[in-house]
Each structure stands twice: as structure tokens, then as C-alpha cells.
Motif scaffolding. Structure first.
Motif, PDB file in Angstrom:
ATOM      1  N   ILE A  48       0.850  -1.198   0.000  1.00  0.00           N
ATOM      2  CA  ILE A  48       0.000   0.000   0.000  1.00  0.00           C
ATOM      3  C   ILE A  48       0.882   1.243   0.000  1.00  0.00           C
ATOM      4  O   ILE A  48       1.791   1.369   0.819  1.00  0.00           O
ATOM      5  CB  ILE A  48      -0.944  -0.005   1.220  1.00  0.00           C
ATOM      6  CG1 ILE A  48      -1.902  -1.193   1.134  1.00  0.00           C
ATOM      7  CG2 ILE A  48      -1.719   1.309   1.301  1.00  0.00           C
ATOM      8  CD1 ILE A  48      -2.772  -1.372   2.374  1.00  0.00           C
ATOM      9  N   HIS A  49       0.607   2.157  -0.911  1.00  0.00           N
ATOM     10  CA  HIS A  49       1.390   3.394  -1.019  1.00  0.00           C
ATOM     11  C   HIS A  49       0.614   4.589  -0.465  1.00  0.00           C
ATOM     12  O   HIS A  49       1.159   5.396   0.289  1.00  0.00           O
ATOM     13  CB  HIS A  49       1.773   3.646  -2.477  1.00  0.00           C
ATOM     14  CG  HIS A  49       2.640   4.859  -2.679  1.00  0.00           C
ATOM     15  ND1 HIS A  49       2.112   6.112  -2.938  1.00  0.00           N
ATOM     16  CD2 HIS A  49       3.988   5.008  -2.642  1.00  0.00           C
ATOM     17  CE1 HIS A  49       3.109   6.976  -3.075  1.00  0.00           C
ATOM     18  NE2 HIS A  49       4.263   6.329  -2.895  1.00  0.00           N
ATOM     19  N   THR A  50      -0.677   4.700  -0.844  1.00  0.00           N
ATOM     20  CA  THR A  50      -1.472   5.852  -0.430  1.00  0.00           C
ATOM     21  C   THR A  50      -2.882   5.388  -0.075  1.00  0.00           C
ATOM     22  O   THR A  50      -3.460   4.531  -0.750  1.00  0.00           O
ATOM     23  CB  THR A  50      -1.567   6.896  -1.563  1.00  0.00           C
ATOM     24  OG1 THR A  50      -0.253   7.207  -2.027  1.00  0.00           O
ATOM     25  CG2 THR A  50      -2.248   8.165  -1.065  1.00  0.00           C
ATOM     26  N   GLN A  51      -3.436   5.972   0.997  1.00  0.00           N
ATOM     27  CA  GLN A  51      -4.823   5.725   1.390  1.00  0.00           C
ATOM     28  C   GLN A  51      -5.546   7.062   1.520  1.00  0.00           C
ATOM     29  O   GLN A  51      -4.933   8.083   1.843  1.00  0.00           O
ATOM     30  CB  GLN A  51      -4.869   4.969   2.718  1.00  0.00           C
ATOM     31  CG  GLN A  51      -4.300   3.556   2.638  1.00  0.00           C
ATOM     32  CD  GLN A  51      -4.196   2.882   3.993  1.00  0.00           C
ATOM     33  OE1 GLN A  51      -3.153   2.952   4.640  1.00  0.00           O
ATOM     34  NE2 GLN A  51      -5.266   2.223   4.417  1.00  0.00           N
ATOM     35  N   ASN A  52      -6.847   7.043   1.265  1.00  0.00           N
ATOM     36  CA  ASN A  52      -7.626   8.272   1.385  1.00  0.00           C
ATOM     37  C   ASN A  52      -8.046   8.506   2.834  1.00  0.00           C
ATOM     38  O   ASN A  52      -7.665   7.738   3.731  1.00  0.00           O
ATOM     39  CB  ASN A  52      -8.831   8.265   0.429  1.00  0.00           C
ATOM     40  CG  ASN A  52      -9.839   7.170   0.759  1.00  0.00           C
ATOM     41  OD1 ASN A  52      -9.856   6.623   1.866  1.00  0.00           O
ATOM     42  ND2 ASN A  52     -10.684   6.851  -0.205  1.00  0.00           N
ATOM     43  N   SER A  53      -8.834   9.542   3.052  1.00  0.00           N
ATOM     44  CA  SER A  53      -9.210   9.915   4.418  1.00  0.00           C
ATOM     45  C   SER A  53     -10.035   8.845   5.125  1.00  0.00           C
ATOM     46  O   SER A  53     -10.093   8.798   6.355  1.00  0.00           O
ATOM     47  CB  SER A  53     -10.002  11.238   4.398  1.00  0.00           C
ATOM     48  OG  SER A  53     -11.175  11.100   3.609  1.00  0.00           O
ATOM     49  N   GLY A  55      -9.404   5.634   4.721  1.00  0.00           N
ATOM     50  CA  GLY A  55      -8.549   4.468   4.880  1.00  0.00           C
ATOM     51  C   GLY A  55      -8.509   3.539   3.681  1.00  0.00           C
ATOM     52  O   GLY A  55      -7.783   2.543   3.695  1.00  0.00           O
ATOM     53  N   ALA A  56      -9.270   3.859   2.635  1.00  0.00           N
ATOM     54  CA  ALA A  56      -9.280   3.017   1.445  1.00  0.00           C
ATOM     55  C   ALA A  56      -7.999   3.218   0.636  1.00  0.00           C
ATOM     56  O   ALA A  56      -7.436   4.318   0.611  1.00  0.00           O
ATOM     57  CB  ALA A  56     -10.504   3.326   0.586  1.00  0.00           C
ATOM     58  N   VAL A  57      -7.551   2.179  -0.023  1.00  0.00           N
ATOM     59  CA  VAL A  57      -6.296   2.219  -0.778  1.00  0.00           C
ATOM     60  C   VAL A  57      -6.532   2.902  -2.122  1.00  0.00           C
ATOM     61  O   VAL A  57      -7.441   2.553  -2.870  1.00  0.00           O
ATOM     62  CB  VAL A  57      -5.760   0.793  -1.005  1.00  0.00           C
ATOM     63  CG1 VAL A  57      -4.452   0.833  -1.813  1.00  0.00           C
ATOM     64  CG2 VAL A  57      -5.556   0.078   0.325  1.00  0.00           C
ATOM     65  N   LYS A  71     -10.459   3.069  -8.689  1.00  0.00           N
ATOM     66  CA  LYS A  71     -11.374   3.326  -7.580  1.00  0.00           C
ATOM     67  C   LYS A  71     -10.726   2.824  -6.302  1.00  0.00           C
ATOM     68  O   LYS A  71      -9.952   1.853  -6.320  1.00  0.00           O
ATOM     69  CB  LYS A  71     -12.719   2.634  -7.806  1.00  0.00           C
ATOM     70  CG  LYS A  71     -12.625   1.115  -7.844  1.00  0.00           C
ATOM     71  CD  LYS A  71     -13.986   0.472  -8.022  1.00  0.00           C
ATOM     72  CE  LYS A  71     -13.875  -1.057  -7.987  1.00  0.00           C
ATOM     73  NZ  LYS A  71     -15.184  -1.722  -8.153  1.00  0.00           N
ATOM     74  N   PRO A  72     -10.995   3.473  -5.169  1.00  0.00           N
ATOM     75  CA  PRO A  72     -10.410   3.029  -3.902  1.00  0.00           C
ATOM     76  C   PRO A  72     -10.944   1.646  -3.515  1.00  0.00           C
ATOM     77  O   PRO A  72     -12.095   1.306  -3.806  1.00  0.00           O
ATOM     78  CB  PRO A  72     -10.876   4.099  -2.903  1.00  0.00           C
ATOM     79  CG  PRO A  72     -11.285   5.267  -3.739  1.00  0.00           C
ATOM     80  CD  PRO A  72     -11.803   4.694  -5.018  1.00  0.00           C
ATOM     81  N   ILE A  73     -10.105   0.848  -2.872  1.00  0.00           N
ATOM     82  CA  ILE A  73     -10.553  -0.445  -2.356  1.00  0.00           C
ATOM     83  C   ILE A  73     -10.158  -0.550  -0.888  1.00  0.00           C
ATOM     84  O   ILE A  73      -9.211   0.089  -0.434  1.00  0.00           O
ATOM     85  CB  ILE A  73      -9.962  -1.629  -3.148  1.00  0.00           C
ATOM     86  CG1 ILE A  73      -8.418  -1.593  -3.137  1.00  0.00           C
ATOM     87  CG2 ILE A  73     -10.474  -1.633  -4.570  1.00  0.00           C
ATOM     88  CD1 ILE A  73      -7.798  -2.812  -3.791  1.00  0.00           C
TER      89      ILE A  73
END
Length: 288
Positions: A48-53, A55-57, A71-73
Motif C-alpha cells: 500500500i502506497h497511499t490511502q484516502n481519508s 482508509g481506502a487504498v 477506484k479506492p478499495i
């Protein structure tokens, strides 16, 4: 495509990022040592490199590159991981406007063994529920009877009958489709032959098939979802085996042979189903 868990394509459509087990990741990591190169689709574990606010990848690292997801997962649960799988359409295309159809064919007479579930820590009640669930899946897919489920392949051929062989007989004039299926039959034969030389087999997995209707000779077949492997080779030649991984040493020789024969027989039967329906001569597999 196989699997019902969360996944996303990368923005460039080159990879499908999906949830997987450490067993599946282990197979990809040891592809060369297991002599699966060219048989198993290209892929491997990502970080995992980046997650949104929430917590999704949103970005992952793979082979030194940062891949942005369409899309975030959700992050994988404890004990699982994220895996990148190459987009087979890219591998099958010769030209941008090629007509590509995809089929996911389940292989093996069994979905998961009791021994596998025990090694994953399922209690007796959960194992019973899972056994019933997998038994229903196996029976609805006819995998117990034939060792494969070609329902998606039948849909991909768009020939309109319920049985693949009847469809092929009815559409004998469809030269391109016959050439496509001859190409994938040859590749299935090669996979079955090469798997006899490897120190690993699978209780069950899938074949991902890309039918290039425009350029039949560029159709592709690869093993995917190698989540239930059995390894009986030298442990010094591979990376550490996951705790839930089945080893030949943990099973009786009879059980190892049972699952090895089950998987190869499924490939064998699928090959014959396609080859017989096509009237393809000169393609033979040695039955076990």
C-alpha cells in the motif's frame, strides 16, 4: 473474472489489484522456482502506497512503480494481502480494435479441502458450513462431474446453445471461432503437460482465457487464482511457506495424488471437450 472480493483496475488498465491470500502471493513470488512461468499469469504482491481519508487504498507499489487505482478499495484483512494481476486483454491484443472476449473457467473436482480449511484455522462447525458452501458451488458448476466449469467459455463463444460441443457442430462454418478454440486447446494441452513437471499442484484454481476473435493465433490461456496450492518440493528452493500452506509432507501420498490427478484431469477433460467439439486432430493428452 474470478473472485468475489474487492478489486480495482489500475488507471492505465494494465493490472487488476485484488484481495488475495498469502498462499496465492507465495505462488506468484515463487513462480520461477515452481516452473510456472508462462503458465501462471504475471502478477505478484503489492504494498500500500497511499490511502484516502477513509482508509481506502488509492495507490500501491509494485515492482518499484507506483500504480494509481481507478477506484479506492478496502485494505486487506489481517493475514491477507493485495495482489496485482496482469490484464490478459493487453497480452492477447495485436491491434487496438481487436475483438477480445474473456472467459474464467474453474478447474478441479474440488474447491477446497478439509485439510486446507483446518490449516487456515477454521473450527469444526465453520469447516462444515464451508464444506457445504463449496459443495453447492461445485455442484452448480458441474465441477465435481467434469473437473471444469466452461459456462463462461460457452457464453464467450456467443453460439446460442447450452452445450459447447453442440454449439461448435452447429457453427462449423465459423472458421475464426474454430481457429480461436484450436489455439486455446493447444495452450491448455501445454499447461497440463508442463504441470506434470512442477513440484506444485492446486486443489482448484481457474484458467483465464482471452479469445481474440480478430487474430485467433493471439488468444491466450493462463492459470489464475492459485489460492489452494500443495507443494511437495524442497523447501530450501523457495521462500518460506505461509502457515496455511499445504505441504506434501503433511498429506499422505494418496491425498497428494488425489488432488494432483483431480486438477490435471480437469484440464484434460476441458481440452477434450474443446478438441472433440472442434474435430481437432493431432492433439492428445496422456490420461492418468
Amino acid at each position: 473474472m474470478a473472485g468475489s472480493k474487492s478489486f480495482s483496475w489500475t488507471a492505465d488498465k494494465k493490472y487488476r489489484i485484488k484481495h488475495g491470500s498469502e498462499r496465492e502471493s507465495w505462488v506468484f513470488c515463487n513462480m520461477e522456482q515452481l516452473a510456472l512461468q508462462g503458465l501462471l499469469i504475471d502478477g505478484g504482491k503489492v504494498t500500500i502506497h497511499t490511502q484516502n481519508s477513509k482508509g481506502a487504498v488509492t495507490q500501491v507499489q509494485y515492482n518499484g512503480n507506483t500504480l494509481t487505482l481507478e477506484k479506492p478499495i478496502i485494505p486487506p484483512k489481517k493475514g491477507d494481502c493485495l495482489i496485482a494481476v496482469r490484464n490478459i486483454v493487453d497480452l492477447a491484443k495485436m491491434n487496438t480494435d481487436d475483438n477480445i472476449k474473456i472467459a474464467d473457467v474453474k478447474i478441479g473436482f474440488y474447491t477446497k479441502s478439509q485439510t486446507q480449511m483446518k490449516s487456515e484455522g477454521f473450527n469444526p462447525l465453520t469447516r462444515l458450513i464451508k464444506d457445504i458452501e463449496h459443495g453447492i458451488k461445485d455442484r452448480t458448476r458441474n465441477s465435481r462431474e467434469h473437473g471444469f466449469d466452461n459456462s463462461e467459455l460457452i457464453k464467450a463463444t456467443d453460439l446460442g446453445l447450452n452445450d459447447l460441443n453442440k454449439k461448435l457442430s452447429r457453427e462449423a462454418s465459423n472458421t475464426h471461432m474454430r481457429d480461436v478454440l484450436a489455439t486455446i486447446a493447444n495452450q491448455i494441452s501445454d499447461i497440463e503437460h508442463e504441470l506434470r513437471r512442477t513440484p506444485v499442484t492446486f486443489i482448484g484454481s481457474s484458467l483465464l482465457i482471452a479469445l481474440n476473435i480478430t487474430v485467433p493465433s493471439n488468444s491466450k490461456v493462463f492459470i489464475i487464482d492459485p489460492d489452494h496450492p500443495i507443494y511437495w518440493g524442497d523447501q530450501a528452493e523457495v521462500t518460506s511457506l505461509p502457515a496455511s500452506m499445504l505441504q506434501g509432507a503433511e498429506l499422505t501420498p494418496m491425498l497428494v495424488q488425489k488432488y494432483w490427478k483431480s486438477y490435471c484431469r480437469g484440464l484434460d477433460n476441458l481440452f477434450e471437450d474443446i478438441a472433440d467439439g472442434q474435430g481437432i486432430s493431432g492433439l492428445e493428452l496422456i490420461r492418468i
